[in-house]
Design a protein around this motif. Sequence first.
Motif, short mmCIF file in Angstrom:
data_model
loop_
_atom_site.label_atom_id
_atom_site.label_comp_id
_atom_site.label_asym_id
_atom_site.label_seq_id
_atom_site.Cartn_x
_atom_site.Cartn_y
_atom_site.Cartn_z
N ASN A 183 2.93 -10.33 -5.55
CA ASN A 183 1.98 -9.31 -5.08
C ASN A 183 0.55 -9.54 -5.56
N ALA A 184 0.26 -10.71 -6.09
CA ALA A 184 -1.07 -10.96 -6.64
C ALA A 184 -2.15 -10.79 -5.57
N ILE A 185 -1.95 -11.41 -4.42
CA ILE A 185 -2.95 -11.32 -3.35
C ILE A 185 -3.05 -9.89 -2.84
N ASN A 186 -1.93 -9.19 -2.74
CA ASN A 186 -1.95 -7.80 -2.30
C ASN A 186 -2.77 -6.93 -3.25
N GLN A 187 -2.64 -7.18 -4.55
CA GLN A 187 -3.39 -6.40 -5.53
C GLN A 187 -4.89 -6.64 -5.40
N VAL A 188 -5.28 -7.91 -5.32
CA VAL A 188 -6.70 -8.22 -5.17
C VAL A 188 -7.25 -7.65 -3.87
N LEU A 189 -6.51 -7.79 -2.80
CA LEU A 189 -6.96 -7.30 -1.50
C LEU A 189 -7.06 -5.78 -1.47
N ALA A 190 -6.07 -5.11 -2.06
CA ALA A 190 -6.10 -3.64 -2.08
C ALA A 190 -7.30 -3.13 -2.87
N GLY A 191 -7.54 -3.73 -4.03
CA GLY A 191 -8.69 -3.31 -4.84
C GLY A 191 -10.01 -3.58 -4.15
N THR A 192 -10.13 -4.74 -3.53
CA THR A 192 -11.38 -5.11 -2.85
C THR A 192 -11.65 -4.21 -1.65
N LEU A 193 -10.64 -4.00 -0.83
CA LEU A 193 -10.82 -3.13 0.34
C LEU A 193 -11.12 -1.70 -0.08
N GLY A 194 -10.51 -1.27 -1.19
CA GLY A 194 -10.80 0.06 -1.69
C GLY A 194 -12.27 0.23 -2.06
N VAL A 195 -12.84 -0.79 -2.71
CA VAL A 195 -14.26 -0.74 -3.07
C VAL A 195 -15.13 -0.69 -1.82
N VAL A 196 -14.77 -1.49 -0.80
CA VAL A 196 -15.55 -1.52 0.44
C VAL A 196 -15.50 -0.16 1.14
N GLY B 222 -11.19 -1.89 -10.18
CA GLY B 222 -11.26 -3.20 -10.81
C GLY B 222 -9.98 -3.55 -11.55
N ASN B 223 -9.27 -2.54 -12.03
CA ASN B 223 -7.99 -2.81 -12.71
C ASN B 223 -7.00 -3.47 -11.76
N GLU B 224 -6.99 -3.01 -10.53
CA GLU B 224 -6.10 -3.60 -9.53
C GLU B 224 -6.49 -5.06 -9.26
N ILE B 225 -7.78 -5.30 -9.15
CA ILE B 225 -8.27 -6.65 -8.88
C ILE B 225 -7.96 -7.58 -10.05
N PHE B 226 -8.23 -7.12 -11.27
CA PHE B 226 -7.99 -7.95 -12.44
C PHE B 226 -6.50 -8.24 -12.63
N ARG B 227 -5.65 -7.24 -12.36
CA ARG B 227 -4.21 -7.48 -12.47
C ARG B 227 -3.77 -8.55 -11.49
N GLY B 228 -4.32 -8.50 -10.28
CA GLY B 228 -3.97 -9.51 -9.29
C GLY B 228 -4.42 -10.89 -9.69
N ILE B 229 -5.65 -10.99 -10.22
CA ILE B 229 -6.18 -12.29 -10.65
C ILE B 229 -5.36 -12.84 -11.81
N LEU C 9 0.82 -1.20 0.00
CA LEU C 9 0.00 0.00 0.00
C LEU C 9 0.86 1.26 0.00
N SER C 10 1.93 1.25 0.78
CA SER C 10 2.81 2.40 0.85
C SER C 10 3.47 2.67 -0.50
N ASN C 11 3.88 1.62 -1.17
CA ASN C 11 4.57 1.79 -2.45
C ASN C 11 3.63 2.17 -3.58
N ARG C 12 2.36 1.77 -3.47
CA ARG C 12 1.42 1.95 -4.58
C ARG C 12 0.30 2.94 -4.24
#
Length: 215
Positions: free
Chosen positions: A178-191, A164-171, A7-10
């Motif tokens: 960093n795949a899980i980090n990407q999906v988690l960051a995108g999902t938490l952002g939506v929430v 969604g771009n973050e989530i799709f990149r992770g998937i 999160l800090s880096n991105r």
Amino acid sequence: MSFWTYLSNRHQQLLTDAFQHASAVFQCMVIATVLGIGIGVLTYRSGWAGNLAVTSTSTVLTIPSLAMIGLLIPLVGLGVAPTVIALTLYGLLPIVRNSIVGLRGVDPALVDAAKGIGMSRAARLLKVELPLAWPPILTGIRVSTQMLMGIAAIAAYASGPGLGNEIFRGIASLGSANAINQVLAGTLGVVVLALLFDAAYVLLGRLTIPRGIRV
């Protein structure tokens, strides 16, 4: 890399994606609200017209969001256009339904009183019926917004904006560091965005709905 380090880096890119996501949902909700209330106003006086409006808009929700966007791509191309069309269509049902229910629920005696003092039909609608129907309409808008927050993430499939771009990149890169980090960051952002929007609607309700109606 830990999630917090990611999160800090991105954070700059994530904030940009979050802003685009919120902007897309907000703009589509404005369009859906205008259309939804308009449809409600035009159809609430007629039983069959109201049922047709609700049935038509509910049919849209039976189409999977990914399929909807996929069908729109050949017609309008990639990017913002399919995102706006899909989100607007998906956002209509709760607003249309609650507009019809709210307007039909206005006490006829109040409408007759307004008519008795010489108010025109348009004036009765704008000054009596719509204000009294506003609480259920606002509830419909809140429900639509929560729905669109999640559906908007699918817009990345059509090169649309948002988290969604973050989530799709992770998937797409599952198994990488960093795949899980990407999906988690995108999902938490939506929430988080969904919660912020809902809090804004609560505040809007307190500012626009008289205390007597809220009670």
